[in-house]
Design a protein around this motif. Structure first.
Motif, PDB file in Angstrom:
ATOM      1  N   LEU A  86     -14.451  12.061 -47.877  1.00 20.93           N
ATOM      2  CA  LEU A  86     -13.814  11.216 -48.887  1.00 20.93           C
ATOM      3  C   LEU A  86     -12.446  11.736 -49.324  1.00 20.93           C
ATOM      4  O   LEU A  86     -11.493  10.964 -49.456  1.00 20.93           O
ATOM      5  CB  LEU A  86     -14.731  11.092 -50.110  1.00 20.93           C
ATOM      6  CG  LEU A  86     -15.828  10.032 -50.014  1.00 20.93           C
ATOM      7  CD1 LEU A  86     -16.786  10.160 -51.201  1.00 20.93           C
ATOM      8  CD2 LEU A  86     -15.227   8.641 -49.956  1.00 20.93           C
ATOM      9  N   LEU A  87     -12.334  13.020 -49.574  1.00 11.26           N
ATOM     10  CA  LEU A  87     -11.066  13.547 -50.091  1.00 11.26           C
ATOM     11  C   LEU A  87      -9.909  13.384 -49.098  1.00 11.26           C
ATOM     12  O   LEU A  87      -8.818  12.946 -49.497  1.00 11.26           O
ATOM     13  CB  LEU A  87     -11.240  15.017 -50.506  1.00 11.26           C
ATOM     14  CG  LEU A  87     -12.088  15.232 -51.773  1.00 11.26           C
ATOM     15  CD1 LEU A  87     -12.253  16.718 -52.067  1.00 11.26           C
ATOM     16  CD2 LEU A  87     -11.470  14.512 -52.972  1.00 11.26           C
ATOM     17  N   PRO A  88     -10.071  13.698 -47.819  1.00 15.28           N
ATOM     18  CA  PRO A  88      -8.978  13.412 -46.880  1.00 15.28           C
ATOM     19  C   PRO A  88      -8.671  11.919 -46.774  1.00 15.28           C
ATOM     20  O   PRO A  88      -7.505  11.535 -46.592  1.00 15.28           O
ATOM     21  CB  PRO A  88      -9.503  13.961 -45.544  1.00 15.28           C
ATOM     22  CG  PRO A  88     -10.501  15.006 -45.934  1.00 15.28           C
ATOM     23  CD  PRO A  88     -11.145  14.480 -47.175  1.00 15.28           C
ATOM     24  N   GLY A  89      -9.697  11.077 -46.898  1.00 12.24           N
ATOM     25  CA  GLY A  89      -9.465   9.647 -46.861  1.00 12.24           C
ATOM     26  C   GLY A  89      -8.588   9.195 -48.021  1.00 12.24           C
ATOM     27  O   GLY A  89      -7.657   8.381 -47.849  1.00 12.24           O
ATOM     28  N   ILE A  90      -8.845   9.715 -49.209  1.00 12.34           N
ATOM     29  CA  ILE A  90      -8.021   9.374 -50.373  1.00 12.34           C
ATOM     30  C   ILE A  90      -6.598   9.901 -50.187  1.00 12.34           C
ATOM     31  O   ILE A  90      -5.624   9.251 -50.565  1.00 12.34           O
ATOM     32  CB  ILE A  90      -8.670   9.932 -51.655  1.00 12.34           C
ATOM     33  CG1 ILE A  90      -9.979   9.178 -51.944  1.00 12.34           C
ATOM     34  CG2 ILE A  90      -7.722   9.814 -52.846  1.00 12.34           C
ATOM     35  CD1 ILE A  90     -10.786   9.754 -53.085  1.00 12.34           C
ATOM     36  N   VAL A 179       1.291   2.443 -59.304  1.00 10.73           N
ATOM     37  CA  VAL A 179       0.071   2.230 -60.093  1.00 10.73           C
ATOM     38  C   VAL A 179      -1.167   2.558 -59.252  1.00 10.73           C
ATOM     39  O   VAL A 179      -2.095   3.242 -59.711  1.00 10.73           O
ATOM     40  CB  VAL A 179       0.005   0.786 -60.605  1.00 10.73           C
ATOM     41  CG1 VAL A 179      -1.345   0.495 -61.262  1.00 10.73           C
ATOM     42  CG2 VAL A 179       1.138   0.519 -61.594  1.00 10.73           C
ATOM     43  N   GLU A 180      -1.194   2.094 -58.019  1.00 15.07           N
ATOM     44  CA  GLU A 180      -2.337   2.364 -57.152  1.00 15.07           C
ATOM     45  C   GLU A 180      -2.492   3.853 -56.877  1.00 15.07           C
ATOM     46  O   GLU A 180      -3.622   4.370 -56.813  1.00 15.07           O
ATOM     47  CB  GLU A 180      -2.186   1.595 -55.832  1.00 15.07           C
ATOM     48  CG  GLU A 180      -3.122   2.019 -54.714  1.00 15.07           C
ATOM     49  CD  GLU A 180      -4.604   1.880 -55.034  1.00 15.07           C
ATOM     50  OE1 GLU A 180      -5.419   2.344 -54.209  1.00 15.07           O
ATOM     51  OE2 GLU A 180      -4.957   1.324 -56.093  1.00 15.07           O
ATOM     52  N   ALA A 181      -1.388   4.578 -56.751  1.00 18.29           N
ATOM     53  CA  ALA A 181      -1.472   6.026 -56.542  1.00 18.29           C
ATOM     54  C   ALA A 181      -2.180   6.697 -57.712  1.00 18.29           C
ATOM     55  O   ALA A 181      -2.988   7.632 -57.525  1.00 18.29           O
ATOM     56  CB  ALA A 181      -0.078   6.613 -56.357  1.00 18.29           C
ATOM     57  N   GLY A 182      -1.923   6.230 -58.928  1.00 21.98           N
ATOM     58  CA  GLY A 182      -2.623   6.767 -60.087  1.00 21.98           C
ATOM     59  C   GLY A 182      -4.119   6.524 -60.012  1.00 21.98           C
ATOM     60  O   GLY A 182      -4.932   7.411 -60.352  1.00 21.98           O
ATOM     61  N   LEU A 183      -4.525   5.338 -59.558  1.00 22.28           N
ATOM     62  CA  LEU A 183      -5.957   5.044 -59.402  1.00 22.28           C
ATOM     63  C   LEU A 183      -6.595   5.970 -58.362  1.00 22.28           C
ATOM     64  O   LEU A 183      -7.724   6.446 -58.538  1.00 22.28           O
ATOM     65  CB  LEU A 183      -6.146   3.586 -58.986  1.00 22.28           C
ATOM     66  CG  LEU A 183      -5.642   2.510 -59.950  1.00 22.28           C
ATOM     67  CD1 LEU A 183      -5.918   1.120 -59.381  1.00 22.28           C
ATOM     68  CD2 LEU A 183      -6.274   2.657 -61.324  1.00 22.28           C
ATOM     69  N   LEU A 184      -5.871   6.223 -57.287  1.00 23.23           N
ATOM     70  CA  LEU A 184      -6.415   7.088 -56.230  1.00 23.23           C
ATOM     71  C   LEU A 184      -6.576   8.529 -56.703  1.00 23.23           C
ATOM     72  O   LEU A 184      -7.547   9.208 -56.332  1.00 23.23           O
ATOM     73  CB  LEU A 184      -5.506   7.026 -55.006  1.00 23.23           C
ATOM     74  CG  LEU A 184      -5.510   5.698 -54.243  1.00 23.23           C
ATOM     75  CD1 LEU A 184      -4.394   5.664 -53.222  1.00 23.23           C
ATOM     76  CD2 LEU A 184      -6.856   5.469 -53.565  1.00 23.23           C
ATOM     77  N   VAL A 185      -5.642   9.003 -57.512  1.00 22.22           N
ATOM     78  CA  VAL A 185      -5.769  10.366 -58.053  1.00 22.22           C
ATOM     79  C   VAL A 185      -7.025  10.467 -58.915  1.00 22.22           C
ATOM     80  O   VAL A 185      -7.782  11.453 -58.846  1.00 22.22           O
ATOM     81  CB  VAL A 185      -4.507  10.746 -58.848  1.00 22.22           C
ATOM     82  CG1 VAL A 185      -4.731  12.047 -59.624  1.00 22.22           C
ATOM     83  CG2 VAL A 185      -3.317  10.902 -57.908  1.00 22.22           C
TER      84      VAL A 185
END
Length: 397
Positions: A86-90, A179-185
C-alpha cells in the motif's frame, strides 16, 4: 507446499465499526485520484489538441497500469503483507499528482494515468484485503460493504471535487491535484497506523495470473459476469460522458460533468447500502439488470438528444456497477481464505477492467470514424447484450 503464518488471523468480535471504516480510507483517497481528471479533459484537450480516440487511450492508460499492478500486487500482498504494497502505491499516486499538475503533453497525461492505475491496483488488492483483515472473519459482511463503498465513494468524489474546483478557482489543473496530494498523505498515515496482521504465504510465485481456489471459481465467475459490464458502463461515462454532454446539451461546464459522475457513483454507493440484507444471488441479479437498462437509456438518449437521459443512464450504470461489485466481493470475502484474499480481489478486478478498457476505447475510435452518436450507440447495443447474458447466467446459477 504452501505454508501460511499469520500473527493475527482474525480480528476480535469487538473491533469497532469505526476502525473498519477507517481502514477503508486509503481506498477512498486513491480512488479519488482515479477519476479526478475526468472534468479536466476538455481543458487539456483544448490546450493540447487531441481526438476522442486519443482521449479514450489516455483514459485506458489507467486500466493498463491497474491490470499490470493486479498481476503482482495481490499475490505480493498475500506474501509479504498489506502495508509494504500500500505505501509504495500511495507514493506512486503522489508522483501522478505532480505529473497531472505540470502536464504539457499527451505523453505526460498518459504516464500519469498509468501510475494512477498502478496505485489503484495496490488499493484494490492490498487495500481492500486490509479492510477485511481489520474486520476479521466474523464481520466479513461489513468489510465487503466498507471496501466496496470506499471504492465507489472515492471514484465519485474525485470528479465532483475536480469539477467544482475547475469551475470556481484559477489554475484548476494544479489546485485539484494539490488537494488530492493532501488526501493521499492522510491515507499513508492511516496505513502506517493501522494494526495490520503480518500475513506471509510461502511457496507461491511473485507474479502470476491471479485466481482463487478451485472451490471458489464459480463464485468468481458470477462476480465477474455482473461486475464487468457494470464497470465498463461507468468507464464509458467517465471517458466520453463530457463529450456527449457537449454534443447533447451544448455545455462544457465542468461542474455538470463532475456532478454527473458523482451522481453515478452516489447511486452505486446507495445501492450497496440498500442491498446489504439481501441474499448475494439477488444482489448479483439486480446488478445486471440496471446495466441493461442503462444501455437502453443511452441508446434512446442518442436519438432524442435529451441530456437528462444521459444522467439517467449514468445513474443506472452506477447502480449496476455497485451491486455487481458488492455481490462479487461478498462472495470472495466470505468464501476465500484470508491468505488468498488480495489475490482474489485482483482476479475480480482484472475480469472487470479488461473490458472496461477495451470497449470504451473501441467506442472512442468508432466515434472518430462514424460520429460520436454512432460510436456510443454501437457500444450501448454490445454492452447491453453482454449484461443481459450475465443476468441469465446468474439466474441459472
Amino acid at each position: 507446499m504452501t505454508t501460511v503464518t499469520s500473527a493475527h488471523p482474525d480480528a476480535p468480535p469487538s473491533v469497532p465499526a469505526s476502525r473498519i471504516w477507517l481502514a477503508a480510507w486509503p481506498v477512498v483517497a486513491v480512488f479519488v485520484l482515479s477519476n479526478a481528471a475526468t472534468p479536466l479533459y476538455p481543458l487539456w484537450r483544448e490546450r493540447l489538441g487531441f481526438s476522442s480516440g486519443t482521449l479514450t487511450v489516455i483514459f485506458a492508460g489507467y486500466i493498463v497500469g491497474l491490470i499490470a499492478a493486479l498481476l503482482s500486487a495481490g499475490v505480493l500482498s498475500d506474501r509479504i503483507g498489506r502495508r509494504p504494497v500500500l505505501l509504495p502505491g500511495i507514493a506512486l499516486a503522489l508522483v501522478a499528482c505532480v505529473l497531472f499538475a505540470t502536464a504539457n503533453s499527451v505523453v505526460a497525461l498518459g504516464i500519469a494515468r498509468v501510475l494512477t492505475g498502478i496505485a489503484v491496483g495496490a488499493a484494490v488488492s492490498a487495500g481492500m484485503a486490509a479492510v477485511a483483515d481489520v474486520a476479521g472473519e466474523r464481520r466479513s459482511g461489513l468489510a465487503a460493504l466498507a471496501a466496496s463503498t470506499a471504492m465507489v465513494c472515492g471514484a465519485g468524489t474525485g470528479p465532483l471535487l475536480a469539477g467544482v474546483l475547475a469551475q470556481l478557482v484559477p489554475g484548476p489543473t494544479v489546485v485539484v491535484f494539490v488537494v488530492e496530494a493532501g488526501l493521499l498523505v492522510s491515507a499513508a498515515a492511516v496505513v502506517y497506523w493501522l494494526p495490520l496482521p503480518a500475513v506471509t504465504a510461502k511457496g507461491i510465485g511473485w507474479v502470476r495470473i491471479p485466481g482463487v481456489p478451485r472451490a471458489n471459481r464459480r463464485a468468481l465467475a458470477l462476480g465477474v459476469a455482473v461486475f464487468a459490464p457494470g464497470i465498463t458502463a461507468t468507464s464509458f461515462v467517465l471517458s466520453l460522458g463530457p463529450s456527449l454532454l457537449v454534443g447533447l446539451l451544448g455545455t462544457s461546464n465542468r461542474i455538470i460533468a463532475g456532478g454527473m459522475a458523482f451522481a453515478m457513483f452516489a447511486a452505486a454507493t446507495g445501492a450497496q447500502f440498500l442491498a446489504r440484507p439481501w441474499p448475494t444471488r439477488r444482489v448479483l441479479l439486480l446488478g445486471a439488470l440496471p446495466t441493461v437498462a442503462a444501455m437502453g437509456t443511452l441508446a434512446l438518449t442518442l436519438t432524442t438528444h435529451q441530456a437528462a437521459g444521459l444522467l439517467i443512464a449514468a445513474i443506472l450504470a452506477g447502480t449496476g456497477q455497485g451491486l455487481g461489485q458488492f455481490g462479487g466481493l461478498t462472495l470472495l470475502f466470505t468464501g476465500v481464505p484470508d491468505t488468498r484474499r488480495a489475490e482474489a480481489n485482483a482476479a475480480l478486478n482484472i475480469g472487470g477492467y479488461i473490458p472496461a478498457a477495451a470497449l470504451p476505447v473501441t467506442a472512442g475510435y468508432l466515434g472518430d470514424a462514424l460520429g460520436t452518436a454512432w460510436g456510443a450507440g454501437i457500444f450501448a447495443i454490445a454492452l447491453g447484450t453482454v449484461a443481459a447474458l450475465a443476468a441469465a447466467f446468474v439466474a441459472r446459477g
